[in-house]
Design a protein around this motif. Structure first.
Motif, PDB file in Angstrom:
ATOM      1  N   ILE A 144     -11.984   8.862  19.633  1.00 24.75           N
ATOM      2  CA  ILE A 144     -10.735   9.522  18.997  1.00 24.75           C
ATOM      3  C   ILE A 144      -9.776  10.230  20.082  1.00 24.75           C
ATOM      4  N   THR A 145      -8.501   9.719  19.977  1.00 28.20           N
ATOM      5  CA  THR A 145      -7.556  10.104  20.834  1.00 28.20           C
ATOM      6  C   THR A 145      -6.515  11.090  20.184  1.00 28.20           C
ATOM      7  N   HIS A 146      -6.469  10.988  19.047  1.00 24.30           N
ATOM      8  CA  HIS A 146      -5.284  11.851  18.183  1.00 24.30           C
ATOM      9  C   HIS A 146      -5.787  12.770  17.096  1.00 24.30           C
ATOM     10  N   ARG A 147      -5.373  13.934  16.965  1.00 22.93           N
ATOM     11  CA  ARG A 147      -5.817  14.984  15.956  1.00 22.93           C
ATOM     12  C   ARG A 147      -4.401  15.110  15.512  1.00 22.93           C
ATOM     13  N   ILE A 148      -4.390  14.910  14.061  1.00 23.75           N
ATOM     14  CA  ILE A 148      -2.958  14.966  13.562  1.00 23.75           C
ATOM     15  C   ILE A 148      -3.271  15.781  12.156  1.00 23.75           C
ATOM     16  N   PRO A 149      -2.316  16.728  11.693  1.00 20.03           N
ATOM     17  CA  PRO A 149      -2.313  17.418  10.354  1.00 20.03           C
ATOM     18  C   PRO A 149      -2.219  16.395   9.463  1.00 20.03           C
ATOM     19  N   LEU A 150      -2.882  16.319   8.257  1.00 27.10           N
ATOM     20  CA  LEU A 150      -2.631  15.393   7.069  1.00 27.10           C
ATOM     21  C   LEU A 150      -1.038  15.355   6.643  1.00 27.10           C
ATOM     22  N   GLU A 151      -0.469  16.611   6.886  1.00 27.76           N
ATOM     23  CA  GLU A 151       1.060  16.795   6.553  1.00 27.76           C
ATOM     24  C   GLU A 151       1.749  15.590   7.322  1.00 27.76           C
TER      25      GLU A 151
END
Ligand SMILES: NC(=O)c1ccc[n+]([C@@H]2O[C@H](COP(=O)([O-])OP(=O)(O)OC[C@H]3O[C@@H](n4cnc5c(N)ncnc54)[C@H](O)[C@@H]3O)[C@@H](O)[C@H]2O)c1
Ligand SMILES: [Zn+2]
Ligand SMILES: [Zn+2]
Length: 386
Positions: A350-357
């Motif tokens: 996992i390289t990116h953690r992004i809000p669902l919005e």
């Protein structure tokens, strides 16, 4: 609720006005999503390559969540359980589920005979809405979802819903024998995991092929393999023959599927004119660079229409070609053991953690392979901080 809303190829919306899912069958559960992932398979939908992908669909087949409600027939899961939900929707009792072919359930997909149902995978996948949302309806709730093992990191858990078992099965399908040379086409999350798992089956040499240098670098570190860029070769098949004393690899794994690059002819035929199911270049290379009597394991997804595959090579070389959707449930006990004992580290992809919005940007970035992206994780606003 907030959920992905597909508006057409390359158009994804984060829609705040999607209806909350409801229990429709006694075996259903409603799950509040805590984490979900975007998969290379979602890109086939996003790029418009999958037949019957309907406007209004919510994608997402890799997710964990907390059980919010259960139907009257559900016995195993309880409200409040934090579960990981395999991407296959399986009834658990048809002849194929009984053989542990949970990706080929005969009951869960009224739209196809080859595959069972999947979350968030067009109507050819059964038309079920997926987990890139705040809530999901989970059918056959007692069959596949399991409570996340105590002590397991939530990011490892969500990586067990698809990528890890898929990479593992890619290696397993290759029938790898001790000392074998294994070539993996595609250094996406699935290919990298396949390369890593090849060692667990006793491979003696593992080579990965892609054209994105950042992914090749990542694969070298994560999967301890050799990594080569096919854009730097005159002909990848000749390169691989030469690298294997002109015999060919013992096992080739296609972890690319129908969205390949590397052949303008196939691009025009399959992706612009849509005369075949996408671009099968990696499959060509896999079949042509495996040794005689070798095994080609196809884990990259191909759609149902006609494909320009080199059947002559396949037949005359006596290649065993194996493919399937991963049977997540069958593999989970073994993989949980590998993760808990530290032999596998799925969350390392996992390289990116992004809000669902911000999911439209996440799709765009993943599709364009920007910002050294390997695997993007989506976090819904109502997910608890884990
Ligand atoms: N069978 C299953 O159960 C299952 C489950 C999950 C994903 N998949 C499939 O696995 C494939 C990979 O998924 P992912 O998430 O890693 O996708 P991804 O899109 O992140 O990775 C695909 C990689 O292939 C590379 N590539 C393109 N053309 C190539 C070629 N000709 N030779 C070598 N590499 C090439 C791309 O640069 C990219 O890095 C997809 O087709 C996906 O649909 C299958
Ligand atoms: Zn997936
Ligand atoms: Zn079944």
């Amino acid at each position: 609720m907030l959920a992905v809303n597909f508006r057409g190829p390359f158009r994804i919306r984060a829609d705040r006005n999607r209806p909350d899912p409801e229990i429709k069958h006694p075996q259903d559960a409603i799950v509040r999503v805590t984490r979900s992932l975007i998969c290379g398979s979602d890109l086939h939908l996003y790029h418009g390559l999958v037949p019957d992908t309907r406007v209004g669909m919510t994608f997402g087949h890799e997710f964990t969540g907390i059980v919010e409600a259960v139907g009257s027939g559900v016995q195993k899961l309880k409200v409040g359980d934090h579960v990981l939900v395999p991407f296959n929707i399986a009834c658990g009792s048809c002849p194929f589920c009984k053989q542990e072919l949970y990706g080929n359930c005969h009951e869960s997909n009224p739209e196809a005979t080859a595959v069972g149902g999947f979350f968030g995978y067009a109507h050819i996948g059964g038309g079920y809405d997926g987990g890139q949302a705040e809530y999901v309806r989970v059918p056959y709730a007692d069959v596949s979802p399991i409570v996340i093992p105590p002590g397991m990191d939530i990011e490892d858990a969500v990586m067990l819903t698809d990528v890890t078992p898929t990479g593992y099965q890619a290696a397993e399908q290759g029938g790898i024998q001790k000392g074998d040379t294994v070539v993996v086409f595609g250094a996406g999350p699935v290919g990298i995991m396949a390369a890593r798992c090849a060692w667990l089956f006793g491979a003696g040499r593992v080579i990965i092929i892609d054209h994105l240098d950042y992914r090749l670098e990542f694969a070298k570190q994560y999967a301890y393999c050799e990594a080569y860029n096919f854009k730097e070769m005159d002909d990848p098949v000749v390169f691989l023959k030469k690298a294997t004393d002109w015999y060919g690899a013992d096992v080739c794994i296609d972890a690319v599927g129908c969205d390949a690059t590397g052949s303008s002819l196939q691009n025009i035929l399959g992706k612009q004119l849509l005369l075949e199911a996408g671009n099968a270049t990696a499959l060509h290379w896999a079949i042509n660079s495996v040794k005689k009597g070798g095994i080609v394991s196809v884990i990259g997804v191909y759609g149902p229409p006609w494909n320009l595959v080199p059947m002559g090579s396949l037949m005359n070389k006596g290649i065993t070609l194996r493919g399937n959707q991963a049977s997540v449930k069958r593999l989970l006990p073994k993989l949980i053991d590998h993760v808990m004992s530290g032999r596998l580290n799925p969350k390392g992809l996992i390289t990116h953690r992004i809000p669902l919005e911000e999911v439209p940007d996440a799709y765009h970035m993943f599709s364009a392979k920007r910002d050294n992206i390997i695997k993007p994780l989506l976090i819904p606003p109502r997910a608890y901080a884990a």
